[in-house]
Write an enzyme that holds these catalytic residues in place. Sequence first.
Site, mmCIF file in Angstrom:
data_model
loop_
_atom_site.group_PDB
_atom_site.id
_atom_site.type_symbol
_atom_site.label_atom_id
_atom_site.label_comp_id
_atom_site.label_asym_id
_atom_site.label_seq_id
_atom_site.Cartn_x
_atom_site.Cartn_y
_atom_site.Cartn_z
ATOM 1 N N ASP A 185 0.731 -1.304 -0.124
ATOM 2 C CA ASP A 185 0.000 0.008 0.228
ATOM 3 C C ASP A 185 1.003 1.337 0.100
ATOM 4 O OD1 ASP A 185 -2.411 1.701 0.347
ATOM 5 O OD2 ASP A 185 -1.894 1.635 2.497
ATOM 6 N N ASP B 205 0.147 5.132 1.049
ATOM 7 C CA ASP B 205 -0.197 6.042 2.287
ATOM 8 C C ASP B 205 -0.210 5.391 3.516
ATOM 9 O OD1 ASP B 205 -0.216 8.266 0.363
ATOM 10 O OD2 ASP B 205 -2.336 7.827 0.107
ATOM 11 N N THR C 200 -2.468 1.081 -4.585
ATOM 12 C CA THR C 200 -3.025 2.135 -3.774
ATOM 13 C C THR C 200 -4.466 2.854 -4.209
ATOM 14 O OG1 THR C 200 -2.287 4.439 -2.904
ATOM 15 C CG2 THR C 200 -1.466 3.711 -5.055
ATOM 16 N N CYS D 51 -6.034 3.189 -7.763
ATOM 17 C CA CYS D 51 -7.577 3.464 -8.163
ATOM 18 C C CYS D 51 -7.996 4.684 -7.873
ATOM 19 C CB CYS D 51 -8.331 2.467 -7.049
ATOM 20 S SG CYS D 51 -10.230 2.847 -7.368
ATOM 21 N N HIS E 99 -10.967 6.152 -8.057
ATOM 22 C CA HIS E 99 -12.514 6.099 -8.030
ATOM 23 C C HIS E 99 -12.848 6.154 -6.486
ATOM 24 C CE1 HIS E 99 -11.599 3.473 -11.410
ATOM 25 N NE2 HIS E 99 -12.043 4.646 -12.024
ATOM 26 N N ARG F 37 -10.932 -0.682 -6.517
ATOM 27 C CA ARG F 37 -10.677 -0.126 -5.238
ATOM 28 C C ARG F 37 -10.683 -1.092 -3.950
ATOM 29 N NH1 ARG F 37 -10.845 4.527 -2.674
ATOM 30 N NH2 ARG F 37 -11.949 4.531 -0.705
#
Length: 187
Positions: free
Chosen positions: A10, A12, A52, A91, A93, A109
């Site tokens: 990932d 963040d 991410t 992603c 969205h 997502r």
Amino acid sequence: MATRKALFLDRDGIINVNHGYVGDYENFDYIDGIFALIDTFVKAGYQVVIVTNQSGIARGYYTQENFHALMERVQRDFSAAGLPTIPVYYCPHHPQGKLVEYKKACRCRKPQPGMLLRAQHELGIDLSRSVLVGDSWSDIEAALAAELAHSFYVCEKYMPENAPEGKVTRVNHVADVCAQAQQLGLI
């Protein structure tokens, strides 16, 4: 047949401090230990891949162009540290996005496994030999849905009670992942 194992990261909260919707390099602060973690897994034969959610794009906080420019800078930092090129899947969205073109529920997502499955297809990844490191339970849910070998949940809270035994290890810090991965025989 897919034969490469991957380390999915990932962004963040794992690669950089999660200041909330980080869209430019000036707010991008690396997490202690992330370069060593990447280097260790690369030396163990893993293809490193970033996966991410970037709902800041759907919310209008920054553009896809801003995101790509930021990740190009990050890749330069990785390269300067002797790390290989790291593919990035993201992603843009979010179901409550402000921008109409990104306002939707999608398969990419997280907790959906779409980014992992796309990387599997495009990079020849064997998901059953792959590992994910995330700081949100939705990261872990995506890994479980994609049937990865193992996940590391970087969180100081307890895991949910329904966490599958033997598939997820909780650690307090990114720097703790390598020691746990070694104990599990993953590296």
